[in-house]
Design an enzyme around this catalytic site. Sequence first.
Site, PDB file in Angstrom:
ATOM      1  N   LYS A   1       0.855  -1.193   0.000  1.00  0.00           N
ATOM      2  CA  LYS A   1       0.000   0.000   0.000  1.00  0.00           C
ATOM      3  C   LYS A   1       0.884   1.233   0.000  1.00  0.00           C
ATOM      4  O   LYS A   1       1.823   1.348   0.795  1.00  0.00           O
ATOM      5  CB  LYS A   1      -0.887  -0.004   1.263  1.00  0.00           C
ATOM      6  CG  LYS A   1      -1.823   1.192   1.337  1.00  0.00           C
ATOM      7  CD  LYS A   1      -3.102   0.941   0.567  1.00  0.00           C
ATOM      8  CE  LYS A   1      -3.890   2.194   0.265  1.00  0.00           C
ATOM      9  NZ  LYS A   1      -3.504   2.879  -0.993  1.00  0.00           N
TER      10      LYS A   1
ATOM     11  N   GLN B   1       7.197   4.184   3.943  1.00  0.00           N
ATOM     12  CA  GLN B   1       5.793   3.754   3.970  1.00  0.00           C
ATOM     13  C   GLN B   1       5.604   2.479   4.799  1.00  0.00           C
ATOM     14  O   GLN B   1       4.561   2.293   5.436  1.00  0.00           O
ATOM     15  CB  GLN B   1       5.302   3.536   2.527  1.00  0.00           C
ATOM     16  CG  GLN B   1       3.790   3.518   2.376  1.00  0.00           C
ATOM     17  CD  GLN B   1       3.186   4.917   2.297  1.00  0.00           C
ATOM     18  OE1 GLN B   1       3.713   5.769   1.612  1.00  0.00           O
ATOM     19  NE2 GLN B   1       2.076   5.138   2.970  1.00  0.00           N
TER      20      GLN B   1
ATOM     21  N   LYS C   1       5.555   2.029  -3.017  1.00  0.00           N
ATOM     22  CA  LYS C   1       5.468   3.360  -3.637  1.00  0.00           C
ATOM     23  C   LYS C   1       5.701   3.195  -5.129  1.00  0.00           C
ATOM     24  O   LYS C   1       6.322   2.223  -5.558  1.00  0.00           O
ATOM     25  CB  LYS C   1       6.550   4.293  -3.062  1.00  0.00           C
ATOM     26  CG  LYS C   1       6.232   5.755  -3.215  1.00  0.00           C
ATOM     27  CD  LYS C   1       5.291   6.222  -2.128  1.00  0.00           C
ATOM     28  CE  LYS C   1       4.775   7.619  -2.372  1.00  0.00           C
ATOM     29  NZ  LYS C   1       4.068   8.142  -1.197  1.00  0.00           N
TER      30      LYS C   1
ATOM     31  N   ASP D   1      -0.087  10.878  -4.565  1.00  0.00           N
ATOM     32  CA  ASP D   1       1.036  11.553  -3.902  1.00  0.00           C
ATOM     33  C   ASP D   1       1.278  12.809  -4.753  1.00  0.00           C
ATOM     34  O   ASP D   1       0.349  13.263  -5.450  1.00  0.00           O
ATOM     35  CB  ASP D   1       2.284  10.643  -3.867  1.00  0.00           C
ATOM     36  CG  ASP D   1       3.370  11.152  -2.924  1.00  0.00           C
ATOM     37  OD1 ASP D   1       3.265  10.939  -1.711  1.00  0.00           O
ATOM     38  OD2 ASP D   1       4.332  11.807  -3.396  1.00  0.00           O
TER      39      ASP D   1
HETATM   40  P1  NDP Z   1       0.650  18.017  -4.397  1.00  0.00           P
HETATM   41  O1  NDP Z   1       1.133  17.612  -5.731  1.00  0.00           O
HETATM   42  O2  NDP Z   1      -0.789  18.197  -4.176  1.00  0.00           O
HETATM   43  O3  NDP Z   1       1.379  19.359  -3.918  1.00  0.00           O
HETATM   44  C1  NDP Z   1       2.761  19.416  -3.821  1.00  0.00           C
HETATM   45  C2  NDP Z   1       3.137  20.802  -3.346  1.00  0.00           C
HETATM   46  O4  NDP Z   1       4.532  20.815  -3.040  1.00  0.00           O
HETATM   47  C3  NDP Z   1       2.936  21.865  -4.392  1.00  0.00           C
HETATM   48  O5  NDP Z   1       2.660  23.085  -3.768  1.00  0.00           O
HETATM   49  C4  NDP Z   1       4.287  21.926  -5.101  1.00  0.00           C
HETATM   50  O6  NDP Z   1       4.560  23.163  -5.737  1.00  0.00           O
HETATM   51  C5  NDP Z   1       5.221  21.696  -3.942  1.00  0.00           C
HETATM   52  N1  NDP Z   1       6.427  21.023  -4.408  1.00  0.00           N
HETATM   53  C6  NDP Z   1       6.517  19.830  -5.032  1.00  0.00           C
HETATM   54  N2  NDP Z   1       7.787  19.552  -5.339  1.00  0.00           N
HETATM   55  C7  NDP Z   1       8.496  20.599  -4.906  1.00  0.00           C
HETATM   56  C8  NDP Z   1       9.855  20.906  -4.927  1.00  0.00           C
HETATM   57  N3  NDP Z   1      10.771  20.070  -5.454  1.00  0.00           N
HETATM   58  N4  NDP Z   1      10.262  22.069  -4.357  1.00  0.00           N
HETATM   59  C9  NDP Z   1       9.349  22.931  -3.822  1.00  0.00           C
HETATM   60  N5  NDP Z   1       8.035  22.684  -3.773  1.00  0.00           N
HETATM   61  C10 NDP Z   1       7.615  21.542  -4.303  1.00  0.00           C
HETATM   62  O7  NDP Z   1       1.247  16.916  -3.398  1.00  0.00           O
HETATM   63  P2  NDP Z   1       0.767  16.529  -1.937  1.00  0.00           P
HETATM   64  O8  NDP Z   1       0.296  17.733  -1.228  1.00  0.00           O
HETATM   65  O9  NDP Z   1      -0.109  15.348  -2.040  1.00  0.00           O
HETATM   66  O10 NDP Z   1       2.138  16.027  -1.291  1.00  0.00           O
HETATM   67  C11 NDP Z   1       2.994  16.898  -0.549  1.00  0.00           C
HETATM   68  C12 NDP Z   1       3.903  16.062   0.334  1.00  0.00           C
HETATM   69  O11 NDP Z   1       3.101  15.279   1.232  1.00  0.00           O
HETATM   70  C13 NDP Z   1       4.795  15.064  -0.373  1.00  0.00           C
HETATM   71  O12 NDP Z   1       6.004  14.927   0.332  1.00  0.00           O
HETATM   72  C14 NDP Z   1       4.012  13.753  -0.278  1.00  0.00           C
HETATM   73  O13 NDP Z   1       4.856  12.629  -0.403  1.00  0.00           O
HETATM   74  C15 NDP Z   1       3.463  13.892   1.121  1.00  0.00           C
HETATM   75  N6  NDP Z   1       2.295  13.083   1.453  1.00  0.00           N
HETATM   76  C16 NDP Z   1       1.162  13.117   0.688  1.00  0.00           C
HETATM   77  C17 NDP Z   1       0.067  12.367   1.047  1.00  0.00           C
HETATM   78  C18 NDP Z   1      -1.221  12.442   0.298  1.00  0.00           C
HETATM   79  O14 NDP Z   1      -2.178  11.824   0.764  1.00  0.00           O
HETATM   80  N7  NDP Z   1      -1.320  13.146  -0.809  1.00  0.00           N
HETATM   81  C19 NDP Z   1       0.091  11.480   2.226  1.00  0.00           C
HETATM   82  C20 NDP Z   1       1.298  11.597   3.008  1.00  0.00           C
HETATM   83  C21 NDP Z   1       2.356  12.354   2.608  1.00  0.00           C
HETATM   84  P3  NDP Z   1       4.318  23.285  -7.342  1.00  0.00           P
HETATM   85  O15 NDP Z   1       2.848  23.186  -7.542  1.00  0.00           O
HETATM   86  O16 NDP Z   1       4.907  24.609  -7.706  1.00  0.00           O
HETATM   87  O17 NDP Z   1       5.077  22.125  -7.933  1.00  0.00           O
HETATM   88  O1  2IT Z   2       2.902   9.065   1.542  1.00  0.00           O
HETATM   89  C1  2IT Z   2       1.757   8.611   1.716  1.00  0.00           C
HETATM   90  O2  2IT Z   2       1.408   8.108   2.792  1.00  0.00           O
HETATM   91  C2  2IT Z   2       0.801   8.707   0.621  1.00  0.00           C
HETATM   92  N1  2IT Z   2       1.123   9.274  -0.417  1.00  0.00           N
HETATM   93  C3  2IT Z   2      -0.575   8.102   0.733  1.00  0.00           C
HETATM   94  C4  2IT Z   2      -0.520   6.608   0.550  1.00  0.00           C
HETATM   95  C5  2IT Z   2      -1.856   5.935   0.438  1.00  0.00           C
HETATM   96  O3  2IT Z   2      -1.842   4.749   0.102  1.00  0.00           O
HETATM   97  O4  2IT Z   2      -2.900   6.542   0.684  1.00  0.00           O
END
Ligand code: NDP
Ligand code: 2IT
Length: 451
Positions: free
Chosen positions: A90, A111, A126, A166
Amino acid sequence: MSIAINKIKKFENENCDENKVFYQAMEEVIYSIAPLLESDERYAKYSILERLVVPDRIIKFKVTWLNDKNEIQVNIGYRIQFNNALGPYKGGLRFHPTVNEGVLKFLGFEQIFKNALTGLPIGGAKGGSDFDPKGKSDFEVMKFCSSFMTELHKYIGPRIDIPAGDIGVGSREIGYLFGAYKKITSSYEGVLTGKPYIFGGSFMRPQATGFGVVYFTQTMLEMEGKEPLDGKICTVSGAGNVAIHAIEKLQEIGAIVVSCTDSKGTIYDPRGVDLCLLKEMKLKNKTSLKEYIKTHSDAKYIPLKEYPDGGHAVWDIPCYAAFPCATQNELTDIDAQNLIVNGCVSVSEGANMPSTTKAINDFLSHKICFAPAKAANAGGVVVSEFEMSQNAAMTKWSFEKVDEKLKLIMQQIAKRVALTAKDYGVEGNYVDGANIAGFKRVADAMIAEGI
Ligand code: NDP
Ligand code: 2IT
């Protein structure tokens, strides 16, 4: 400690450029679990660490698709199935040009422990691609997702491996991936989570990670005897799914969130971020944060390149609590020093591994309440597992039910992490607490399952 250091040396050859982030994640876990390895010889006897740091399999494939000019495009797709001792693989899919095997190994490795900490029956994985959804038309994203699934479907299933979103993968992409899976396999099953609500998605999956990190922080602050978040200045980085929903929950509980960032710059709005505008800009129109100041003249836009000292503007804003929610290694030791000097009390990782090793050490040595990603951002995968349960039972839970269950699990994770840290003589160190508690659960299952 000597056992752990030997293990690190053994994996030093992994430390090529691409594997740097994987090595960073692995090193943190190995250092944290050293006392456990030394106190219980079963883990060495069954070679648990050696087995855990090697993924069960790495699937790598070519993705060819047609852009809107009918030109053939080629990307690389991956799925890294890391460990399924506790349940089916997952974890999310990331679509971003920086994706490579090393990045996905780091995320898959993290993860395993995150999923273990939830107490739910899910293993760690992942995947993703170096495909960049930015600037692509809706049809191009659809065609890419369809081609990606043509290969991926062979390796996944509701009892085998259940991908989710993600960076760069939200409900639109999951919808297209699901549509392609259904068409290829003629089977309507809960093989992906984060689906749109109208066909099998769970209430609250979009909010889950951001809300969860706030629930975790509330519990941590209470356990550590600190003041709660209401009325306090908070800084958040990122402007994506996690950041937006962390801001939403923080505002709901009365905190004042004064920042957000994207890959180009920072918004500092001392009156508090305008969440409606942010959602409009980022979830609907995908515009640059720079546009924010057109309607908010009190706010400041600080372009990334204009910040001089190698730190990030967002971590130089005085705050009570900081929430890095963008990407890995976005918060360095320079940033940590700025936060500490400015009186920050707590740092909670919404993103995966957003703080560098040096930054974490600074926080811990200054007794900052530090909530590590694998514990604090588990809310997303928790509600993903709720989605799997709902799909399997062909039922739907209410928003309130999901929220209540999510809150309870985040509180339980925080308590388990704090208690484990205390049991192992490192009270208040949530990094060691999370690594030890997560490792123990996976390792004990691996021992019970044999080789
Ligand atoms: P999104 O794609 O929705 O948003 C990512 C955000 O981070 C955007 O604002 C983006 O800016 C910015 N970003 C991405 N890459 C970079 C970079 N190299 N430098 C600076 N800013 C950056 O992703 P999420 O919000 O889903 O994910 C954000 C983080 O949370 C990640 O680390 C992800 O692994 C983690 N995460 C996500 C989960 C989920 O359920 N979605 C669960 C747990 C963790 P821009 O738009 O300009 O690229
Ligand atoms: O980093 C994370 O925990 C995620 N991107 C979500 C994983 C998931 O299976 O919902």
